[in-house]
Design an enzyme around this catalytic site. Structure first.
Site, PDB file in Angstrom:
ATOM      1  N   TRP A   1       0.839  -1.190   0.000  1.00  0.00           N
ATOM      2  CA  TRP A   1       0.000   0.000   0.000  1.00  0.00           C
ATOM      3  C   TRP A   1       0.878   1.245   0.000  1.00  0.00           C
ATOM      4  O   TRP A   1       1.065   1.918   1.003  1.00  0.00           O
ATOM      5  CB  TRP A   1      -0.917   0.018   1.231  1.00  0.00           C
ATOM      6  CG  TRP A   1      -1.916  -1.110   1.253  1.00  0.00           C
ATOM      7  CD1 TRP A   1      -2.234  -1.964   0.243  1.00  0.00           C
ATOM      8  CD2 TRP A   1      -2.723  -1.490   2.378  1.00  0.00           C
ATOM      9  NE1 TRP A   1      -3.198  -2.852   0.642  1.00  0.00           N
ATOM     10  CE2 TRP A   1      -3.521  -2.585   1.953  1.00  0.00           C
ATOM     11  CE3 TRP A   1      -2.859  -1.011   3.673  1.00  0.00           C
ATOM     12  CZ2 TRP A   1      -4.436  -3.214   2.800  1.00  0.00           C
ATOM     13  CZ3 TRP A   1      -3.771  -1.632   4.520  1.00  0.00           C
ATOM     14  CH2 TRP A   1      -4.553  -2.715   4.083  1.00  0.00           C
TER      15      TRP A   1
ATOM     16  N   ARG B   1      10.071  -8.485  -9.068  1.00  0.00           N
ATOM     17  CA  ARG B   1       8.794  -9.183  -9.164  1.00  0.00           C
ATOM     18  C   ARG B   1       7.738  -8.091  -9.193  1.00  0.00           C
ATOM     19  O   ARG B   1       7.708  -7.212  -8.328  1.00  0.00           O
ATOM     20  CB  ARG B   1       8.605 -10.104  -7.962  1.00  0.00           C
ATOM     21  CG  ARG B   1       7.280 -10.884  -7.947  1.00  0.00           C
ATOM     22  CD  ARG B   1       6.194 -10.169  -7.195  1.00  0.00           C
ATOM     23  NE  ARG B   1       5.014 -11.013  -6.991  1.00  0.00           N
ATOM     24  CZ  ARG B   1       3.894 -10.584  -6.436  1.00  0.00           C
ATOM     25  NH1 ARG B   1       3.762  -9.333  -6.029  1.00  0.00           N
ATOM     26  NH2 ARG B   1       2.865 -11.405  -6.286  1.00  0.00           N
TER      27      ARG B   1
ATOM     28  N   ASN C   1       0.461  -0.763 -10.125  1.00  0.00           N
ATOM     29  CA  ASN C   1      -0.974  -0.624 -10.382  1.00  0.00           C
ATOM     30  C   ASN C   1      -1.685   0.325  -9.438  1.00  0.00           C
ATOM     31  O   ASN C   1      -2.578   1.067  -9.847  1.00  0.00           O
ATOM     32  CB  ASN C   1      -1.637  -2.001 -10.296  1.00  0.00           C
ATOM     33  CG  ASN C   1      -3.142  -1.919 -10.366  1.00  0.00           C
ATOM     34  OD1 ASN C   1      -3.700  -1.602 -11.411  1.00  0.00           O
ATOM     35  ND2 ASN C   1      -3.807  -2.205  -9.269  1.00  0.00           N
ATOM     36  N   HIS C   2      -1.304   0.307  -8.171  1.00  0.00           N
ATOM     37  CA  HIS C   2      -2.086   1.063  -7.193  1.00  0.00           C
ATOM     38  C   HIS C   2      -1.210   1.634  -6.085  1.00  0.00           C
ATOM     39  O   HIS C   2      -0.080   1.203  -5.881  1.00  0.00           O
ATOM     40  CB  HIS C   2      -3.170   0.178  -6.575  1.00  0.00           C
ATOM     41  CG  HIS C   2      -2.609  -1.059  -5.909  1.00  0.00           C
ATOM     42  ND1 HIS C   2      -2.457  -2.258  -6.574  1.00  0.00           N
ATOM     43  CD2 HIS C   2      -2.161  -1.288  -4.637  1.00  0.00           C
ATOM     44  CE1 HIS C   2      -1.941  -3.155  -5.756  1.00  0.00           C
ATOM     45  NE2 HIS C   2      -1.737  -2.589  -4.576  1.00  0.00           N
TER      46      HIS C   2
ATOM     47  N   ARG D   1       1.094 -15.716   6.943  1.00  0.00           N
ATOM     48  CA  ARG D   1       2.176 -14.734   7.025  1.00  0.00           C
ATOM     49  C   ARG D   1       2.811 -14.774   8.418  1.00  0.00           C
ATOM     50  O   ARG D   1       2.972 -13.760   9.090  1.00  0.00           O
ATOM     51  CB  ARG D   1       1.649 -13.343   6.681  1.00  0.00           C
ATOM     52  CG  ARG D   1       1.054 -13.294   5.270  1.00  0.00           C
ATOM     53  CD  ARG D   1       0.447 -11.957   4.916  1.00  0.00           C
ATOM     54  NE  ARG D   1      -0.023 -11.952   3.524  1.00  0.00           N
ATOM     55  CZ  ARG D   1      -0.498 -10.871   2.893  1.00  0.00           C
ATOM     56  NH1 ARG D   1      -0.559  -9.716   3.541  1.00  0.00           N
ATOM     57  NH2 ARG D   1      -0.895 -10.951   1.643  1.00  0.00           N
TER      58      ARG D   1
ATOM     59  N   GLU E   1      -8.427  -3.421 -15.456  1.00  0.00           N
ATOM     60  CA  GLU E   1      -7.289  -2.507 -15.576  1.00  0.00           C
ATOM     61  C   GLU E   1      -7.560  -1.122 -14.992  1.00  0.00           C
ATOM     62  O   GLU E   1      -6.624  -0.433 -14.580  1.00  0.00           O
ATOM     63  CB  GLU E   1      -6.899  -2.371 -17.048  1.00  0.00           C
ATOM     64  CG  GLU E   1      -6.319  -3.659 -17.635  1.00  0.00           C
ATOM     65  CD  GLU E   1      -6.024  -3.553 -19.112  1.00  0.00           C
ATOM     66  OE1 GLU E   1      -6.203  -2.449 -19.686  1.00  0.00           O
ATOM     67  OE2 GLU E   1      -5.602  -4.562 -19.713  1.00  0.00           O
TER      68      GLU E   1
ATOM     69  N   LYS F   1      -1.821  -7.938 -14.326  1.00  0.00           N
ATOM     70  CA  LYS F   1      -2.980  -7.955 -15.216  1.00  0.00           C
ATOM     71  C   LYS F   1      -3.881  -6.734 -15.029  1.00  0.00           C
ATOM     72  O   LYS F   1      -4.775  -6.494 -15.847  1.00  0.00           O
ATOM     73  CB  LYS F   1      -3.798  -9.227 -14.999  1.00  0.00           C
ATOM     74  CG  LYS F   1      -4.583  -9.269 -13.695  1.00  0.00           C
ATOM     75  CD  LYS F   1      -5.419 -10.542 -13.594  1.00  0.00           C
ATOM     76  CE  LYS F   1      -6.273 -10.550 -12.328  1.00  0.00           C
ATOM     77  NZ  LYS F   1      -7.076 -11.786 -12.199  1.00  0.00           N
ATOM     78  N   HIS F   2      -3.630  -5.959 -13.977  1.00  0.00           N
ATOM     79  CA  HIS F   2      -4.450  -4.785 -13.701  1.00  0.00           C
ATOM     80  C   HIS F   2      -3.922  -3.517 -14.371  1.00  0.00           C
ATOM     81  O   HIS F   2      -4.439  -2.416 -14.138  1.00  0.00           O
ATOM     82  CB  HIS F   2      -4.571  -4.580 -12.196  1.00  0.00           C
ATOM     83  CG  HIS F   2      -5.311  -5.693 -11.513  1.00  0.00           C
ATOM     84  ND1 HIS F   2      -6.686  -5.765 -11.497  1.00  0.00           N
ATOM     85  CD2 HIS F   2      -4.864  -6.800 -10.864  1.00  0.00           C
ATOM     86  CE1 HIS F   2      -7.060  -6.854 -10.842  1.00  0.00           C
ATOM     87  NE2 HIS F   2      -5.965  -7.501 -10.455  1.00  0.00           N
TER      88      HIS F   2
ATOM     89  N   ASP G   1       3.920  -6.827  -9.013  1.00  0.00           N
ATOM     90  CA  ASP G   1       2.616  -7.174  -8.458  1.00  0.00           C
ATOM     91  C   ASP G   1       1.486  -6.773  -9.419  1.00  0.00           C
ATOM     92  O   ASP G   1       1.615  -5.841 -10.207  1.00  0.00           O
ATOM     93  CB  ASP G   1       2.447  -6.440  -7.118  1.00  0.00           C
ATOM     94  CG  ASP G   1       1.217  -6.846  -6.368  1.00  0.00           C
ATOM     95  OD1 ASP G   1       1.143  -8.026  -5.966  1.00  0.00           O
ATOM     96  OD2 ASP G   1       0.324  -5.996  -6.169  1.00  0.00           O
TER      97      ASP G   1
ATOM     98  N   GLU H   1       3.313 -11.011 -11.690  1.00  0.00           N
ATOM     99  CA  GLU H   1       2.217 -11.769 -11.107  1.00  0.00           C
ATOM    100  C   GLU H   1       0.967 -11.554 -11.951  1.00  0.00           C
ATOM    101  O   GLU H   1       0.428 -10.447 -12.003  1.00  0.00           O
ATOM    102  CB  GLU H   1       1.946 -11.317  -9.668  1.00  0.00           C
ATOM    103  CG  GLU H   1       0.779 -12.057  -9.039  1.00  0.00           C
ATOM    104  CD  GLU H   1      -0.040 -11.196  -8.089  1.00  0.00           C
ATOM    105  OE1 GLU H   1      -0.649 -11.760  -7.169  1.00  0.00           O
ATOM    106  OE2 GLU H   1      -0.096  -9.964  -8.278  1.00  0.00           O
TER     107      GLU H   1
END
Length: 490
Positions: free
Chosen positions: A103, A222, A141-142, A363, A180, A227-228, A224, A248
């Site tokens: 985040w 890597r 992506n975010h 985790r 997306e 696909k978004h 994250d 991913e």
């Protein structure tokens, strides 16, 4: 607005960082140990309370990882994958703190919970001194949750709502535009979706990844939630990084995932994972479906499965040991990535027999295990890494030899990838089964070593091999002439 292809390529070339810049081929020789930075090791050793349900920072740091590099290297790994390193949103949300690192709040600062810039450089240097690689998780992506205008103002450098797609939650994963451009999350925690169609944002992200790689001497990334983000964003971003990129793409459909192998060096092989767990969870699992999805990926991925990452566990999925307590089935699942065409990835704690279920239970803090090395699964992993390295040393073509399936039955699976022959079964610890393998290219009379039992057998006059299991254990054979020293050390 989008960049012209020629201008974008020129910019990407200018941004590309100077680093060790290990090639895809060099990464193929490696095996990767994935850690959640917050949960792997405390600086200076010791233990601390860490309850996964609390979803809070538990105190793991870069210095803690440095302290435990002997442990990772003793397992046979020569690369690690760490959590995203950038500064994350603070405070406590409905789903806890951002201890996982996904985040972002400020991509130009580091997450201070994990350590300083000097600490991260020290980790990179310590790895390289051991001829180990550093892979860093990256999120494009975010950013973090954005529930008000103040949330956007706290982001850096994208500090306005206009830098993000208009808020809409993804409700239809069959609609690629929604995937997306809408936001991940829910009404409680929605993650601000970056507008990667914006020219300034594209340029900023490409400059940022180039600097990140250079500043911390990163060897691979890597990526994250690939696909978004629109597919044509990725080649320029990858070029700007100048290093190995693996993405991913969380999807079971091989054809869908295959498209992303044309824009990045590799993908995490989720289609295989989707078949792996059900294949071995019970004695009625479909081993033929596992073989079929791999054959399909070999045909449809840009370079087959070479260069992609293959795994059995990660931080987003339940641990296999949460679904079965049968140690033989667990060993079969652990072993599978190490005979695969891709780069094997082990999620920390699997070697210690951790049993966490869905996030956040998967985790766990590894310091609670004591990093004990005299354990069944630890030795299993050491043997697998040693056998794979021996295969690479024995056969120059090993890393570009596609795996074959000379035997597939209801309960057995044989995987041949010269010079290795692996025999898998889902019958479980109390089951008995046998293999009758034909179709290898071993010369008649070749002496083979079974690496788990250290027993020896000879290939028959037709180049075949028969084997028996009374305990459901996987078997892995390599020519006795290979440089495999693990049995000598027992």
């Amino acid at each position: 607005m989008s960049l012209s292809v020629s201008r974008a390529l020129a910019l990407a070339t200018c941004f590309a960082a100077s680093s060790l810049a290990a090639s895809v081929v060099e990464w193929q020789e490696r095996s990767i140990y994935q850690v959640l930075t917050d949960r792997f090791a405390l600086e200076g050793g010791g233990t601390a309370r860490c309850v996964t349900d609390d979803r809070k920072y538990c105190g793991g740091t870069y210095r803690g990882i440095i302290d435990k590099l002997d442990y990772i290297q003793n397992l046979g790994f020569d690369a690690i994958w760490i959590s995203p390193i950038v500064a994350n949103v603070g405070g406590f949300t409905t789903y806890g703190e951002a201890y996982h690192g996904y985040w972002a709040q400020d991509i130009y600062k580091l997450n201070s919970h994990f350590g300083s810039a000097d600490d991260l450089v020290a980790l990179s240097n310590a790895l390289h001194a051991r001829d180990m690689y550093l892979m860093v998780d990256v999120v494009v992506n975010h950013f973090g949750p954005a529930n008000s205008s103040a949330s956007f103002e706290s982001f850096n450098p994208f500090n306005k709502p206009s830098y993000f797609h208009p808020r809409c939650l993804i409700t239809n994963y069959n609609n690629q535009t929604d995937v997306e451009q809408c936001w991940l999350g829910d009404d409680k925690v929605a993650l601000a979706d970056v507008n990667t169609e914006n020219l300034w944002i594209v340029t900023t992200l490409n400059r940022w990844i180039a600097s990140l790689v250079k500043d911390y001497r990163i060897d691979g990334i890597r990526i994250d939630t690939v696909k978004h983000v629109r597919k044509d964003f990725w080649p320029l971003f990858a070029a700007a990084s100048g290093i190995y990129t693996v993405g991913e793409v969380f999807h079971s459909n091989t054809a869908y995932v295959a498209d992303y192998t044309y824009v990045l060096d590799g993908v995490l092989d989720y289609p295989t994972w989707y078949q792996l767990f059900p294949a071995f969870q019970t004695s009625t699992g479909n081993l033929s479906a596992l073989a079929e999805v791999i054959l399909k990926a070999q045909r449809s991925y840009k370079t087959g499965l070479f260069g992609s990452g293959v795994f059995s566990e990660n931080h987003d999925q339940p641990r296999f040991a949460s679904l079965t307590t049968d140690t033989a089935r667990i060993k079969n699942v652990i072993a599978f990535p190490f005979i695969h065409d891709g780069i094997p990835i082990l999620y920390y704690g699997q070697e210690q027999g951790y049993t966490g279920g869905n996030d956040p239970a998967n985790r766990e803090a590894l310091w609670l295990s004591g990093y004990v090395e005299e354990k069944e699964f630890v030795d299993h992993v050491k043997t697998l890494n040693a056998a794979r390295k021996a295969a690479i040393a024995t056969c120059a073509e090993y890393l570009v030899t596609p795996m074959e399936f000379p035997e597939v039955t209801a309960t057995t699976l044989a995987v041949y990838k010269h010079p290795l022959l692996a025999l898998f079964t889902n019958v479980g610890s109390h089951g008995t089964t046998s293999w009758d393998v034909q179709g290898t290219d071993y010369a008649p009379g070749t002496e083979l070593l079974e690496v788990f039992s250290c027993s020896k057998v000879y290939v028959d006059s037709t180049g075949g091999l028969t084997a028996l299991s009374t305990s459901g254990q996987p078997q892995l054979y390599i020519p006795a002439s290979a440089p495999f020293e693990h049995c000598k050390n027992r």
